[in-house]
Design an enzyme around this catalytic site. Sequence first.
Site, PDB file in Angstrom:
ATOM      1  N   LYS A 111       0.834  -1.210   0.000  1.00 45.00           N
ATOM      2  CA  LYS A 111       0.000   0.000   0.000  1.00 45.00           C
ATOM      3  C   LYS A 111       0.863   1.252   0.000  1.00 45.00           C
ATOM      4  CE  LYS A 111      -4.401  -1.573   1.567  1.00 45.00           C
ATOM      5  NZ  LYS A 111      -5.530  -1.424   2.494  1.00 45.00           N
ATOM      6  N   LYS A 193      -3.163 -11.087  -6.871  1.00 47.13           N
ATOM      7  CA  LYS A 193      -4.488 -11.384  -6.319  1.00 47.13           C
ATOM      8  C   LYS A 193      -5.546 -10.417  -6.874  1.00 47.13           C
ATOM      9  CE  LYS A 193      -4.290  -8.425  -2.294  1.00 47.13           C
ATOM     10  NZ  LYS A 193      -4.491  -8.116  -0.927  1.00 47.13           N
ATOM     11  N   LYS A 196      -9.538  -4.886  -5.031  1.00 49.19           N
ATOM     12  CA  LYS A 196     -10.415  -3.731  -5.208  1.00 49.19           C
ATOM     13  C   LYS A 196      -9.667  -2.538  -5.770  1.00 49.19           C
ATOM     14  CE  LYS A 196     -11.771  -4.307  -0.773  1.00 49.19           C
ATOM     15  NZ  LYS A 196     -12.447  -4.182   0.525  1.00 49.19           N
TER      16      LYS A 196
HETATM   17  P1  TYM Z   1     -10.081  -6.506   2.950  1.00 46.66           P
HETATM   18  O1  TYM Z   1     -11.197  -5.532   3.099  1.00 46.66           O
HETATM   19  O2  TYM Z   1      -8.951  -6.169   2.050  1.00 46.66           O
HETATM   20  O3  TYM Z   1     -10.650  -7.897   2.460  1.00 46.66           O
HETATM   21  C1  TYM Z   1     -11.744  -8.541   3.115  1.00 46.66           C
HETATM   22  C2  TYM Z   1     -11.557 -10.045   3.113  1.00 46.66           C
HETATM   23  O4  TYM Z   1     -11.458 -10.529   1.783  1.00 46.66           O
HETATM   24  C3  TYM Z   1     -10.288 -11.318   1.646  1.00 46.66           C
HETATM   25  N1  TYM Z   1      -9.752 -11.142   0.284  1.00 46.66           N
HETATM   26  C4  TYM Z   1      -9.504 -12.160  -0.559  1.00 46.66           C
HETATM   27  N2  TYM Z   1      -9.637 -13.490  -0.427  1.00 46.66           N
HETATM   28  C5  TYM Z   1      -9.291 -14.255  -1.493  1.00 46.66           C
HETATM   29  N3  TYM Z   1      -8.820 -13.753  -2.649  1.00 46.66           N
HETATM   30  C6  TYM Z   1      -8.667 -12.418  -2.834  1.00 46.66           C
HETATM   31  N4  TYM Z   1      -8.199 -11.936  -3.975  1.00 46.66           N
HETATM   32  C7  TYM Z   1      -9.013 -11.562  -1.746  1.00 46.66           C
HETATM   33  N5  TYM Z   1      -8.980 -10.210  -1.575  1.00 46.66           N
HETATM   34  C8  TYM Z   1      -9.433  -9.983  -0.332  1.00 46.66           C
HETATM   35  C9  TYM Z   1      -9.322 -10.781   2.694  1.00 46.66           C
HETATM   36  O5  TYM Z   1      -8.345 -11.734   3.030  1.00 46.66           O
HETATM   37  C10 TYM Z   1     -10.269 -10.477   3.833  1.00 46.66           C
HETATM   38  O6  TYM Z   1     -10.521 -11.634   4.603  1.00 46.66           O
HETATM   39  N6  TYM Z   1      -7.428  -5.968   7.148  1.00 46.66           N
HETATM   40  C11 TYM Z   1      -8.582  -6.589   6.571  1.00 46.66           C
HETATM   41  C12 TYM Z   1      -9.873  -6.208   7.256  1.00 46.66           C
HETATM   42  C13 TYM Z   1      -9.883  -6.385   8.736  1.00 46.66           C
HETATM   43  C14 TYM Z   1     -10.050  -7.598   9.446  1.00 46.66           C
HETATM   44  C15 TYM Z   1     -10.043  -7.215  10.827  1.00 46.66           C
HETATM   45  C16 TYM Z   1     -10.181  -8.916   9.070  1.00 46.66           C
HETATM   46  C17 TYM Z   1      -9.780  -5.371   9.639  1.00 46.66           C
HETATM   47  N7  TYM Z   1      -9.890  -5.904  10.906  1.00 46.66           N
HETATM   48  C18 TYM Z   1     -10.190  -8.175  11.839  1.00 46.66           C
HETATM   49  C19 TYM Z   1     -10.315  -9.882  10.094  1.00 46.66           C
HETATM   50  C20 TYM Z   1     -10.310  -9.491  11.455  1.00 46.66           C
HETATM   51  C21 TYM Z   1      -8.697  -6.157   5.115  1.00 46.66           C
HETATM   52  O7  TYM Z   1      -8.158  -5.165   4.710  1.00 46.66           O
HETATM   53  O8  TYM Z   1      -9.522  -6.929   4.383  1.00 46.66           O
END
Ligand code: TYM
Length: 324
Positions: A111, A193, A196
């Site tokens: 990032k 991967k 978004k």
């Molecule tokens: P975020 O918002 O980027 O993504 C949300 C969830 O989607 C999963 N993910 C994917 N899984 C498979 N293939 C992909 N290409 C892919 N892109 C995203 C992510 O692994 C995630 O599970 N930091 C986290 C959000 C967060 C969180 C937490 C998660 C904040 N606090 C506490 C668990 C517990 C994030 O940015 O996810």
Amino acid sequence: MKRAVSGVQPTNNLHLGNYLGAIKNWVELQDQYDSFYCIVDLHAITIKQDPKVLRQNVLNVAKTYLALGIDPNKSTIFVQSQVPQHAELAWVLNTIAKLGELERMTQFKDKASQHKENINMGLFDYPVLMSADILLYDPEIVPVGEDQKQHVELTRDLAERFNSAYSKTFLVPEPLIKKEGARIMGLDDPSKKMSKSATSANNYIALLDSPEVAAKKISKAVTDSGSTIESGKDKPALTNLLTIYSLLSGKTIKEIEKEYTGKGYADFKKGLTATVTEFLSDFQAKFNALDDNEVKSILEEGNKKARAIAEKKMVDVKTKMGLI
Ligand code: TYM
């Protein structure tokens, strides 16, 4: 009942990777686990946000959870910024987190390179806030995609460090990462991967893409050399498409391979398009039928439930540290 905690950032559009890597598993877990699914708006502001858009995105993520099958009678859906203990515990954990371990976080490095103009402290501290999101609720498991594994490992380290300094306070959670779907790759580049924030919209299928747009993206999706429909290490593009097909249809990859024996990419993409568009149409019908006010009151309820647990945990933390 054992507990599960996870969250999604309310930024841009959620895509098939978010669903297949995380939310689909949450739906399956909610009968066995007391589940807390958060909308992490404090994480979202580590990248500059338009307030109006952010407010709408929070509501859209709540609707997305509901339309994908998160049942508010079984799971708690809530908004991170409405439970002030998340930021409070993050500060406390900052005092035991090491600079060096945060510098090793690959998501920060990615990032920071994408947002060179705004490498703020929040972006650097993001994994500590995520640790607070988790540790406040003592979950046994944290269901996430592969890209969040490193953050959950940091969470475990911080929990153990705090427990050994101040006596047992936090449960040390396990990441729950399913083998299938843990890392859905970009349709335009299967070495990265699905994301978004990808520069090309052809990278991902957003959950709110119209079936026509999704069909176009699938037709443009890169494929591997060769003409047979088979998964394998040497076929990353096809393996990714087969994984999406399998998880959305409920068929195994083997079954799909068999179905397409003797057929080519055109037939395969036609079948995949039908599966994806059926899924999107069903999801979008449910999403559009949701009433804003009802969704807001579900969030209010969830915020209250989360607050009650988080307040108690924070009293325990502060007492142990001599803060009261
Ligand atoms: P975020 O918002 O980027 O993504 C949300 C969830 O989607 C999963 N993910 C994917 N899984 C498979 N293939 C992909 N290409 C892919 N892109 C995203 C992510 O692994 C995630 O599970 N930091 C986290 C959000 C967060 C969180 C937490 C998660 C904040 N606090 C506490 C668990 C517990 C994030 O940015 O996810």
